[in-house]
Design a protein around this motif. Structure first.
Motif, PDB file in Angstrom:
ATOM      1  N   GLY A  81       0.812  -1.213   0.000  1.00 52.11           N
ATOM      2  CA  GLY A  81       0.000   0.000   0.000  1.00 52.11           C
ATOM      3  C   GLY A  81       0.841   1.257   0.000  1.00 52.11           C
ATOM      4  O   GLY A  81       0.557   2.220  -0.717  1.00 52.11           O
TER       5      GLY A  81
ATOM      6  N   LYS B 144      -4.334   2.411   5.588  1.00 56.49           N
ATOM      7  CA  LYS B 144      -5.222   2.074   6.707  1.00 56.49           C
ATOM      8  C   LYS B 144      -5.238   0.568   6.907  1.00 56.49           C
ATOM      9  O   LYS B 144      -5.317  -0.200   5.947  1.00 56.49           O
ATOM     10  CB  LYS B 144      -6.632   2.578   6.434  1.00 56.49           C
ATOM     11  CG  LYS B 144      -6.701   4.081   6.363  1.00 56.49           C
ATOM     12  CD  LYS B 144      -8.099   4.534   6.048  1.00 56.49           C
ATOM     13  CE  LYS B 144      -8.112   6.048   5.885  1.00 56.49           C
ATOM     14  NZ  LYS B 144      -9.434   6.521   5.470  1.00 56.49           N
TER      15      LYS B 144
ATOM     16  N   GLU C 163      -7.680  -6.169   6.779  1.00 58.61           N
ATOM     17  CA  GLU C 163      -8.138  -5.259   5.727  1.00 58.61           C
ATOM     18  C   GLU C 163      -7.128  -4.128   5.605  1.00 58.61           C
ATOM     19  O   GLU C 163      -6.825  -3.462   6.587  1.00 58.61           O
ATOM     20  CB  GLU C 163      -9.483  -4.668   6.143  1.00 58.61           C
ATOM     21  CG  GLU C 163     -10.562  -4.808   5.131  1.00 58.61           C
ATOM     22  CD  GLU C 163     -11.878  -4.287   5.666  1.00 58.61           C
ATOM     23  OE1 GLU C 163     -12.125  -3.075   5.553  1.00 58.61           O
ATOM     24  OE2 GLU C 163     -12.646  -5.112   6.206  1.00 58.61           O
TER      25      GLU C 163
ATOM     26  N   SER D 214      -6.137  -0.725   3.161  1.00 53.22           N
ATOM     27  CA  SER D 214      -6.479   0.152   2.043  1.00 53.22           C
ATOM     28  C   SER D 214      -5.486   1.306   1.997  1.00 53.22           C
ATOM     29  O   SER D 214      -4.909   1.689   3.001  1.00 53.22           O
ATOM     30  CB  SER D 214      -7.913   0.673   2.164  1.00 53.22           C
ATOM     31  OG  SER D 214      -8.081   1.408   3.353  1.00 53.22           O
ATOM     32  N   ASP D 215      -5.293   1.830   0.798  1.00 50.35           N
ATOM     33  CA  ASP D 215      -4.379   2.956   0.612  1.00 50.35           C
ATOM     34  C   ASP D 215      -5.116   4.059  -0.136  1.00 50.35           C
ATOM     35  O   ASP D 215      -6.300   3.943  -0.406  1.00 50.35           O
ATOM     36  CB  ASP D 215      -3.114   2.510  -0.128  1.00 50.35           C
ATOM     37  CG  ASP D 215      -3.412   1.854  -1.459  1.00 50.35           C
ATOM     38  OD1 ASP D 215      -4.106   2.469  -2.292  1.00 50.35           O
ATOM     39  OD2 ASP D 215      -2.951   0.716  -1.679  1.00 50.35           O
TER      40      ASP D 215
ATOM     41  N   GLY E 278      -6.112   2.195  -7.106  1.00 49.76           N
ATOM     42  CA  GLY E 278      -6.531   0.801  -7.117  1.00 49.76           C
ATOM     43  C   GLY E 278      -6.010   0.091  -8.354  1.00 49.76           C
ATOM     44  O   GLY E 278      -5.395   0.693  -9.227  1.00 49.76           O
TER      45      GLY E 278
ATOM     46  N   ASN F 150      -8.492  -0.335  -4.327  1.00 50.11           N
ATOM     47  CA  ASN F 150      -7.357  -0.019  -3.449  1.00 50.11           C
ATOM     48  C   ASN F 150      -7.513  -0.616  -2.046  1.00 50.11           C
ATOM     49  O   ASN F 150      -6.889  -0.164  -1.099  1.00 50.11           O
ATOM     50  CB  ASN F 150      -7.163   1.501  -3.348  1.00 50.11           C
ATOM     51  CG  ASN F 150      -8.324   2.191  -2.671  1.00 50.11           C
ATOM     52  OD1 ASN F 150      -9.443   1.694  -2.694  1.00 50.11           O
ATOM     53  ND2 ASN F 150      -8.067   3.316  -2.066  1.00 50.11           N
ATOM     54  N   LYS F 151      -8.328  -1.645  -1.940  1.00 50.03           N
ATOM     55  CA  LYS F 151      -8.556  -2.301  -0.651  1.00 50.03           C
ATOM     56  C   LYS F 151      -8.346  -3.807  -0.811  1.00 50.03           C
ATOM     57  O   LYS F 151      -8.833  -4.413  -1.761  1.00 50.03           O
ATOM     58  CB  LYS F 151      -9.980  -2.028  -0.198  1.00 50.03           C
ATOM     59  CG  LYS F 151     -10.350  -2.643   1.110  1.00 50.03           C
ATOM     60  CD  LYS F 151     -11.798  -2.266   1.395  1.00 50.03           C
ATOM     61  CE  LYS F 151     -12.279  -2.659   2.719  1.00 50.03           C
ATOM     62  NZ  LYS F 151     -13.679  -2.244   2.918  1.00 50.03           N
TER      63      LYS F 151
ATOM     64  N   ILE G 143      -8.493  -7.536   1.284  1.00 46.99           N
ATOM     65  CA  ILE G 143      -8.953  -8.276   2.461  1.00 46.99           C
ATOM     66  C   ILE G 143      -8.313  -9.651   2.416  1.00 46.99           C
ATOM     67  O   ILE G 143      -8.436 -10.368   1.421  1.00 46.99           O
ATOM     68  CB  ILE G 143     -10.484  -8.398   2.502  1.00 46.99           C
ATOM     69  CG1 ILE G 143     -11.122  -7.010   2.579  1.00 46.99           C
ATOM     70  CG2 ILE G 143     -10.922  -9.274   3.660  1.00 46.99           C
ATOM     71  CD1 ILE G 143     -12.629  -7.027   2.412  1.00 46.99           C
TER      72      ILE G 143
END
Length: 106
Positions: A29, A43, A56, A58-59, A63, A98-99, A101
């Motif tokens: 990220g 995050k 999880e 995310s940046d 994406g 951009n996430k 999991i």
């Protein structure tokens, strides 16, 4: 966070996998998603349930579309393996722009 996790996860192999997944996703990220921009955040949300850990990350990047079939281990590049490693160590792995999991069963 890792100290707390080590109290919950007694299996050293699982703990190693979780550490590596966390490292690869957060690093990815910061480097690829945020393009090394120190003003952007990565995050991390970690949820520990009875037999599952949900990671999880995310940046603030645009994406991307993840396709592990496009990875060629014979290319011998200096980068590009992080998500392949995280995917391989996870029991479930999802990328949505951009996430990411990653789910690891305990």
């Amino acid at each position: 966070m890792l100290n707390e996790l080590s109290r919950i996860i007694s299996d050293e192999t699982v703990m190693f996998d979780v550490k590596l997944i966390l490292n690869e996703l957060v690093t990815n990220g910061a480097i690829h998603g945020n393009d090394y921009d120190r003003n952007k955040c990565v995050k991390l949300h970690l949820e520990v349930m009875e037999k599952v850990i949900k990671i999880e990350v995310s940046d603030e990047g645009e994406g991307f579309i993840f396709d592990c079939n496009k990875y060629n281990p014979l290319d011998l590049k200096c980068s590009g393996r992080g998500l392949i490693i995280a995917n391989g160590l996870s029991d479930e792995f999802y990328v949505n722009k951009n996430k990411i999991i990653a789910i690891k069963y305990l």
